[in-house]
Design a protein around this motif. Structure first.
Motif, short mmCIF file in Angstrom:
data_model
loop_
_atom_site.label_atom_id
_atom_site.label_comp_id
_atom_site.label_asym_id
_atom_site.label_seq_id
_atom_site.Cartn_x
_atom_site.Cartn_y
_atom_site.Cartn_z
N CYS A 192 -6.52 -15.59 9.65
CA CYS A 192 -6.48 -14.14 9.50
C CYS A 192 -7.88 -13.58 9.25
N ARG A 193 -8.08 -12.36 9.71
CA ARG A 193 -9.34 -11.66 9.48
C ARG A 193 -9.03 -10.21 9.16
N LYS A 194 -9.53 -9.74 8.02
CA LYS A 194 -9.35 -8.34 7.64
C LYS A 194 -10.25 -7.50 8.54
N ILE A 195 -9.68 -6.49 9.21
CA ILE A 195 -10.47 -5.68 10.13
C ILE A 195 -10.70 -4.27 9.62
N GLU A 196 -9.90 -3.84 8.66
CA GLU A 196 -10.08 -2.48 8.12
C GLU A 196 -9.42 -2.40 6.77
N ASN A 197 -9.97 -1.51 5.90
CA ASN A 197 -9.34 -1.28 4.61
C ASN A 197 -9.62 0.14 4.16
N SER A 198 -8.91 0.54 3.13
CA SER A 198 -9.09 1.85 2.53
C SER A 198 -9.35 1.63 1.05
N GLY A 199 -10.63 1.57 0.68
CA GLY A 199 -10.97 1.33 -0.72
C GLY A 199 -10.39 0.02 -1.19
N PRO A 202 0.82 -1.21 0.00
CA PRO A 202 0.00 0.00 0.00
C PRO A 202 0.86 1.26 0.00
N ARG A 203 0.31 2.33 -0.58
CA ARG A 203 0.98 3.63 -0.56
C ARG A 203 0.78 4.28 0.81
N LEU A 204 1.70 5.16 1.18
CA LEU A 204 1.69 5.77 2.50
C LEU A 204 0.38 6.51 2.79
N HIS A 205 -0.16 7.26 1.83
CA HIS A 205 -1.39 7.99 2.09
C HIS A 205 -2.58 7.04 2.27
N LYS A 225 8.84 2.01 5.57
CA LYS A 225 8.57 2.84 4.40
C LYS A 225 9.75 2.77 3.43
N TRP A 226 9.38 2.61 2.17
CA TRP A 226 10.34 2.52 1.08
C TRP A 226 9.75 3.34 -0.05
N GLY A 227 10.29 4.52 -0.25
CA GLY A 227 9.70 5.44 -1.22
C GLY A 227 8.29 5.80 -0.79
N ALA A 228 7.31 5.56 -1.63
CA ALA A 228 5.92 5.89 -1.33
C ALA A 228 5.14 4.69 -0.80
N TYR A 229 5.84 3.59 -0.46
CA TYR A 229 5.17 2.35 -0.07
C TYR A 229 5.60 1.88 1.31
N ALA A 230 4.74 1.06 1.93
CA ALA A 230 5.11 0.37 3.17
C ALA A 230 4.23 -0.87 3.30
N GLY A 231 4.79 -1.89 3.87
CA GLY A 231 4.05 -3.12 4.12
C GLY A 231 4.82 -4.00 5.07
N ASN A 281 -5.13 6.58 5.68
CA ASN A 281 -6.60 6.45 5.68
C ASN A 281 -7.04 5.29 6.57
N VAL A 282 -6.35 4.17 6.50
CA VAL A 282 -6.69 3.02 7.34
C VAL A 282 -6.47 3.37 8.81
N VAL A 283 -5.38 4.03 9.11
CA VAL A 283 -5.08 4.41 10.50
C VAL A 283 -6.16 5.34 11.03
N ARG A 284 -6.61 6.30 10.22
CA ARG A 284 -7.68 7.21 10.67
C ARG A 284 -8.95 6.43 11.00
N LYS A 285 -9.29 5.46 10.17
CA LYS A 285 -10.48 4.65 10.43
C LYS A 285 -10.34 3.87 11.74
N LEU A 286 -9.17 3.29 11.96
CA LEU A 286 -8.94 2.54 13.20
C LEU A 286 -8.96 3.47 14.41
N GLN A 287 -8.40 4.67 14.26
CA GLN A 287 -8.37 5.62 15.38
C GLN A 287 -9.79 6.06 15.76
N ARG A 288 -10.69 6.17 14.77
CA ARG A 288 -12.08 6.52 15.09
C ARG A 288 -12.72 5.46 15.98
N ARG A 289 -12.24 4.24 15.86
CA ARG A 289 -12.77 3.12 16.67
C ARG A 289 -11.81 2.74 17.79
N ARG A 290 -10.93 3.66 18.18
CA ARG A 290 -9.82 3.34 19.08
C ARG A 290 -10.22 2.68 20.39
#
Length: 164
Positions: A104-111, A74-77, A142-148, A81-90
């Motif tokens: 595994c269970r997906k708990i949040e995504n950004s589009g 995923p790109r950093l921006h 983070k590596w350039g515009a990406y992180a995972g 977005n995912v972090v903001r969604k998780l923080q709303r449910r902090r």
């Protein structure tokens, strides 16, 4: 150059002891060794993952952050977005209740771009703490515009930041 009359006896002297010895096998081979008794392991301590702080999660994670960043990450921006969604449910509990297959269970995504999954045996963590772990992955991987990557606990439980 060595002649064959000298070489053959030399090879025989070197390898004959190996070929003529009989290996010891079966229970008799172990009878001469006394293994020391191993000490009893202490009982595991209980740990409340649902009310864990980031520091407590970090203490449980000697493997900590494991970076797995590629251009398919995923790109950093998108991660923000995912972090903001998780923080709303902090203050809510995020649950991994998948006891089969991938665990595994997906708990949040950004589009269609970034996603966060909880992996491992069934467990619960405050969503705000997962947001903190995702930020650690983002900042350390983070590596350039990406992180995972993953935030791995001592046991098989962890959080994965990946492309949806």
């Amino acid at each position: 150059m060595l002649s064959t009359t000298f070489l053959v006896p030399l090879l025989f002297m070197l390898f004959a002891p190996l070929a003529l010895t009989k290996p010891v096998s079966g229970p008799a081979a172990l009878q001469d060794f006394d293994l020391p008794d191993l000490p009893d392991l202490p009982e595991p301590t209980s740990f409340d993952l649902a009310n864990a702080t980031a520091l407590e999660l970090h203490k449980r994670a000697p493997l900590g952050v494991k970076c797995e960043t590629t251009r398919a990450s995923p790109r950093l921006h998108e991660i923000d977005n995912v972090v903001r969604k998780l923080q709303r449910r902090r203050n809510e509990n995020c649950h991994n209740n998948n006891a089969l297959g991938s665990l595994c269970r997906k708990i949040e995504n950004s589009g269609n771009h970034a996603a966060v999954s909880m992996c491992g045996h069934i467990f619960t963590v405050k969503c705000g703490e997962i947001a903190n772990a995702v930020m650690k992955i983002k900042n350390q991987c983070k590596w350039g515009a990406y992180a995972g990557g993953r935030f791995q606990f001592r046991d098989d439980r962890g959080i994965a930041l990946h492309k949806k």
